[in-house]
Design a protein around this motif. Structure first.
Motif, short mmCIF file in Angstrom:
data_model
loop_
_atom_site.label_atom_id
_atom_site.label_comp_id
_atom_site.label_asym_id
_atom_site.label_seq_id
_atom_site.Cartn_x
_atom_site.Cartn_y
_atom_site.Cartn_z
N ARG A 1 55.54 20.89 2.20
CA ARG A 1 55.17 21.51 3.47
C ARG A 1 55.81 20.76 4.63
O ARG A 1 55.80 19.54 4.67
N VAL A 2 56.38 21.51 5.57
CA VAL A 2 56.95 20.95 6.79
C VAL A 2 56.43 21.75 7.98
O VAL A 2 55.91 22.85 7.81
N PHE A 3 56.60 21.20 9.17
CA PHE A 3 56.11 21.85 10.38
C PHE A 3 57.18 21.84 11.46
O PHE A 3 58.01 20.92 11.52
N PHE A 4 57.14 22.85 12.31
CA PHE A 4 58.11 23.02 13.39
C PHE A 4 57.39 23.20 14.71
O PHE A 4 56.34 23.86 14.76
N ALA A 5 57.98 22.70 15.77
CA ALA A 5 57.41 22.88 17.10
C ALA A 5 57.43 24.34 17.52
O ALA A 5 56.50 24.83 18.17
N ASP A 6 58.49 25.06 17.13
CA ASP A 6 58.62 26.46 17.51
C ASP A 6 59.51 27.19 16.50
O ASP A 6 60.14 26.57 15.66
N GLU A 7 59.55 28.49 16.64
CA GLU A 7 60.32 29.31 15.70
C GLU A 7 61.83 29.06 15.81
O GLU A 7 62.53 29.02 14.80
N TYR B 1 52.15 13.75 14.87
CA TYR B 1 52.46 14.69 13.80
C TYR B 1 53.93 14.54 13.43
O TYR B 1 54.75 14.22 14.28
N THR B 2 54.24 14.81 12.20
CA THR B 2 55.64 14.79 11.77
C THR B 2 56.14 16.23 11.73
O THR B 2 55.60 17.06 11.01
N LYS C 1 51.08 19.09 17.88
CA LYS C 1 51.05 19.70 16.55
C LYS C 1 52.04 20.86 16.46
O LYS C 1 52.24 21.59 17.42
N GLY C 2 52.68 21.02 15.31
CA GLY C 2 53.62 22.11 15.10
C GLY C 2 52.93 23.47 15.13
O GLY C 2 51.78 23.59 14.72
N LEU C 3 53.65 24.48 15.58
CA LEU C 3 53.11 25.83 15.67
C LEU C 3 53.50 26.71 14.49
O LEU C 3 52.95 27.78 14.30
#
Length: 96
Positions: free
Chosen positions: A56-62, A8-9, A23-25
């Motif tokens: 759209r982007v994704f992050f591992a954590d907040e 995942y990116t 996968k990002g959360l």
């Protein structure tokens, strides 16, 4: 590609993309610099209209989303958004 080799990116704290086996959360919008839950109704409606997906982007954590200078979504993270907004109005630093 099997699930075992899927990557995942995600965006890192520096705002740069990297590959991850996990996968990002959290999801976000690169243009507005807003992050929120993956099940956010506001984001899902925007995705359904087709105008959101390319940003759209994704992050591992907040914490990573905050470090990348994204703010919480006012729709799916109301408490966090209000805390962020109050901190901003008082010229204070906000942390999740």
């Amino acid at each position: 590609m099997s699930d075992a080799t899927k990557t995942y990116t995600l965006l890192g704290a520096d705002g740069r993309p990297y590959r991850s086996a996990v996968k990002g959360l959290w999801g976000g919008h690169r243009g507005s610099k807003i992050y929120g839950r993956l099940d956010c109704l506001a984001a899902l409606r925007a995705i359904a209209r087709g105008g959101y997906v390319k940003h759209r982007v994704f992050f591992a954590d907040e914490a990573t989303a905050v470090a990348a200078k994204f703010r919480p979504c006012g729709a799916c993270c109301k408490d966090r958004f209000q805390t962020w907004k109050t901190a901003r109005e008082n010229s204070e630093r906000w942390k999740p």
